[in-house]
Write an enzyme that holds these catalytic residues in place. Sequence first.
Site, mmCIF file in Angstrom:
data_model
loop_
_atom_site.group_PDB
_atom_site.id
_atom_site.type_symbol
_atom_site.label_atom_id
_atom_site.label_comp_id
_atom_site.label_asym_id
_atom_site.label_seq_id
_atom_site.Cartn_x
_atom_site.Cartn_y
_atom_site.Cartn_z
ATOM 1 N N GLN A 1 -8.622 -1.591 -2.115
ATOM 2 C CA GLN A 1 -9.363 -2.849 -1.638
ATOM 3 C C GLN A 1 -10.123 -2.545 -0.440
ATOM 4 O O GLN A 1 -11.402 -3.108 -0.457
ATOM 5 C CB GLN A 1 -8.371 -3.867 -1.477
ATOM 6 C CG GLN A 1 -9.010 -5.322 -1.852
ATOM 7 C CD GLN A 1 -7.987 -6.501 -2.041
ATOM 8 O OE1 GLN A 1 -7.268 -7.017 -1.281
ATOM 9 N NE2 GLN A 1 -7.947 -6.691 -3.208
ATOM 10 N N PHE A 2 -9.598 -2.132 0.688
ATOM 11 C CA PHE A 2 -10.425 -1.716 1.785
ATOM 12 C C PHE A 2 -10.172 -0.409 2.174
ATOM 13 O O PHE A 2 -8.953 -0.235 2.252
ATOM 14 C CB PHE A 2 -10.364 -2.828 2.895
ATOM 15 C CG PHE A 2 -10.668 -4.054 2.623
ATOM 16 C CD1 PHE A 2 -12.081 -4.328 3.080
ATOM 17 C CD2 PHE A 2 -10.159 -5.019 1.867
ATOM 18 C CE1 PHE A 2 -12.630 -5.710 2.841
ATOM 19 C CE2 PHE A 2 -10.632 -6.384 1.610
ATOM 20 C CZ PHE A 2 -11.878 -6.614 1.989
ATOM 21 N N ALA A 3 -11.043 0.398 2.509
ATOM 22 C CA ALA A 3 -10.900 1.796 2.978
ATOM 23 C C ALA A 3 -10.015 1.829 4.160
ATOM 24 O O ALA A 3 -9.183 2.812 4.465
ATOM 25 C CB ALA A 3 -12.097 2.678 3.116
ATOM 26 N N ASP A 4 -9.969 0.955 5.069
ATOM 27 C CA ASP A 4 -9.113 0.796 6.172
ATOM 28 C C ASP A 4 -7.696 0.766 5.871
ATOM 29 O O ASP A 4 -6.749 1.428 6.688
ATOM 30 C CB ASP A 4 -9.213 -0.759 6.761
ATOM 31 C CG ASP A 4 -10.662 -0.848 7.123
ATOM 32 O OD1 ASP A 4 -11.243 -1.112 8.466
ATOM 33 O OD2 ASP A 4 -11.449 -1.198 6.260
ATOM 34 N N PHE A 5 -7.183 0.511 4.653
ATOM 35 C CA PHE A 5 -5.806 0.509 4.183
ATOM 36 C C PHE A 5 -5.377 1.910 4.005
ATOM 37 O O PHE A 5 -4.336 2.057 3.796
ATOM 38 C CB PHE A 5 -5.559 -0.472 3.246
ATOM 39 C CG PHE A 5 -6.079 -1.995 3.311
ATOM 40 C CD1 PHE A 5 -6.163 -2.464 4.788
ATOM 41 C CD2 PHE A 5 -6.186 -2.883 2.340
ATOM 42 C CE1 PHE A 5 -6.688 -3.613 4.768
ATOM 43 C CE2 PHE A 5 -6.644 -4.079 2.504
ATOM 44 C CZ PHE A 5 -6.633 -4.556 3.886
ATOM 45 N N GLU B 1 0.828 -1.189 0.126
ATOM 46 C CA GLU B 1 0.114 -0.233 0.207
ATOM 47 C C GLU B 1 0.798 1.174 0.196
ATOM 48 O O GLU B 1 0.333 2.308 -0.663
ATOM 49 C CB GLU B 1 -1.115 -0.175 1.173
ATOM 50 C CG GLU B 1 -2.028 -0.820 1.091
ATOM 51 C CD GLU B 1 -1.735 -2.401 1.293
ATOM 52 O OE1 GLU B 1 -0.845 -2.666 1.806
ATOM 53 O OE2 GLU B 1 -2.809 -3.106 1.392
ATOM 54 N N HIS C 1 -11.151 -4.424 8.354
ATOM 55 C CA HIS C 1 -11.958 -4.518 7.106
ATOM 56 C C HIS C 1 -13.071 -3.911 7.017
ATOM 57 O O HIS C 1 -14.099 -4.496 6.462
ATOM 58 C CB HIS C 1 -11.943 -5.949 6.380
ATOM 59 C CG HIS C 1 -10.345 -6.419 6.273
ATOM 60 N ND1 HIS C 1 -9.611 -6.874 7.224
ATOM 61 C CD2 HIS C 1 -9.653 -6.746 5.094
ATOM 62 C CE1 HIS C 1 -8.335 -7.401 6.855
ATOM 63 N NE2 HIS C 1 -8.410 -7.272 5.516
#
Lengths: 324, 315
Positions: free
Chosen positions: A82-86, A60, A128
């Site tokens: 892929q996931f906003a958390d990243f 990332e 996630h």
Amino acid sequence: MTHITYAQAINRALAEEMERDENVILYGQDVAHWGGIFKVTNGLMNRFGEERVFDSPISENVMVGAGVGAAIMGLRPVVELQFADFLITAADEVLFKAGMWRFMHGGAFKVPLVVRLPSGSTGAGPEHSTCPEAYVMHSPGLLCAVPSTPADAKALLKQAIRNDNPVMYFEHRMLYQQRGPVGDADDVLPFGKARICREGRSLTIVAWQFMLSRVLEAAETLAAEGIDVEVIDPRTLSPFDWETVLASVRKTGGCLVVEEGYRSLGVGAEIGAMICEHAFAYLERPFRRLAIPDVPIPSAPALVDYVIPSVAKILQEVREVMKG
Amino acid sequence: MLSCPLVEVYRLSLLSRRFEERVARLALEGFLPPMLHPGAGHEVSQIAALAALRPLDPVIYSHRGLAYMVARGVSLQAILCDIAGRVGGTNNGKGGIMHVVDPSRGIYGESGTLGGGLVVATGMGMALQKKKSDALVVHFFGDGGSNRGPFHESLNWAAVQKLPVIFVCENNGWAVSVPASRSTAVEDISLRAIGYGIPGHIVQGDDPEQVFATFAQAADRARAGQGPSLIEIKAVRLLGHYSTDPQDYRSDVASASEKDPLPKLADMLLAQGLADTAALSAMEQEIERQIADAVAQARQAPLIDAREAMTDLFA
């Protein structure tokens, strides 16, 4: 005018912008050969080739950082995380590089980067599931789009790609399969223009994405009880359409923010502070927030349902605040 | 292959050294804040490296020193104004000494966070490749920065995509106050290249001809579409992490000064007959004059209007 899903609207915006501008490239984990973990980018690699649509390693930091580097050299990268958390995994690159590379070099560069951030809980566990828009709002130099309908998803993404600044584009996973009318025309929405989804005089409710659909559902029940709420979808959080929200609060005398982020220092906290600074004299009842209590979003459906604001909780909150 | 322009490398190294010394004095006098991370000891290799590339190949530089900018001809006055917060600098008071920038000379700035430059340089290489340019990106960073995650992500990414980037680790053995012996498990950072399937080279920071030849080779590889290289410069840090660093954690200060590449290069020029003492003395005088002019002009520049803080955020 066609009825397509939110996911298809995003796909169509990407395809149209890649068609229009050869500098637009798209990459991220699984986006090319597999068409994206949520199938949002399906078919784009076949159409535009691996030069422009490519899979990336699980990296990332360099995904976003390379986006900044490519953007300052004249490309218009669209990166899927892929996931906003990243967003937090790539925090240095998002907050400092994307947000500040232009500023700290005295305006020498433009950073036309879009980071696509699938957000919201599908029971995938604490890392996630989040809607981390508040981090973006807290960080200078970043724009933040939160489309709630297929039409807005398409028009705001086209704007994000054409904009010369870094845009964090949140796409809510619970909306991917929702259908709605999307114009065939090349519609582009300006940033910073909220939509009044429902007019009312009793109370202003600000909500976006998945929470907006729950608020609009609750609004029907409330109308039958004689509570006539005005519902505002901000569409973008940075810039934020303060004018529309403050005008609504001056009319209704109250405001509730329903959000899917954590409560403390969340987006709602900022909206409440702005209302206190600019419309306090008009408040007939206390400002309220309904948000995720300050716990990680769990995995089991029953626990998820408990922490994410439900229609029932929205109804309860509005009834309480209207009692005074 | 072209040979290294040794006299010019010496002149620019000396200019950078004297300029940096002047910046440090101006900080003691209070004209500038003491924000400098001195590059003394690194100049010869930095300038020999850039001499092997084209004048507009984009550079993302590192904290340590001013030689990168001096080598590319960024005006000394502009650098002073950036440091002093005066009108006439390159970043309008936003980035100070850390973010001197001049894309028209291939100077693309610097990341304040270590490792941040690696990822940005990688993306710049990606853009050059997609635009089918034959330019390359060169990125300098320290041995300390090579221990951060973005080093791994960037080298892997650049290697798998065969990007035209030269990654340059200036290994001086110190990460602020922490010696490499306590921070890094390998002696040679260049060994890590094996893990990415790219060439890794070691060059000695006091051997400009070796530096020049190795960079020329890496540049050929990058321009031929064969991908990145990792070059480790064995450098010496003559001064502190910042200009007023007392270095009380360090016992090698005296021995470090014996390894200064600059007097060694002067001796080489004399021994090879590339310059005589009169020429070197004239060069020194010209440099002093150039620096004095820049300082005089910077002193006359007005302070930046505080309202500039609100500009340059969005395009």
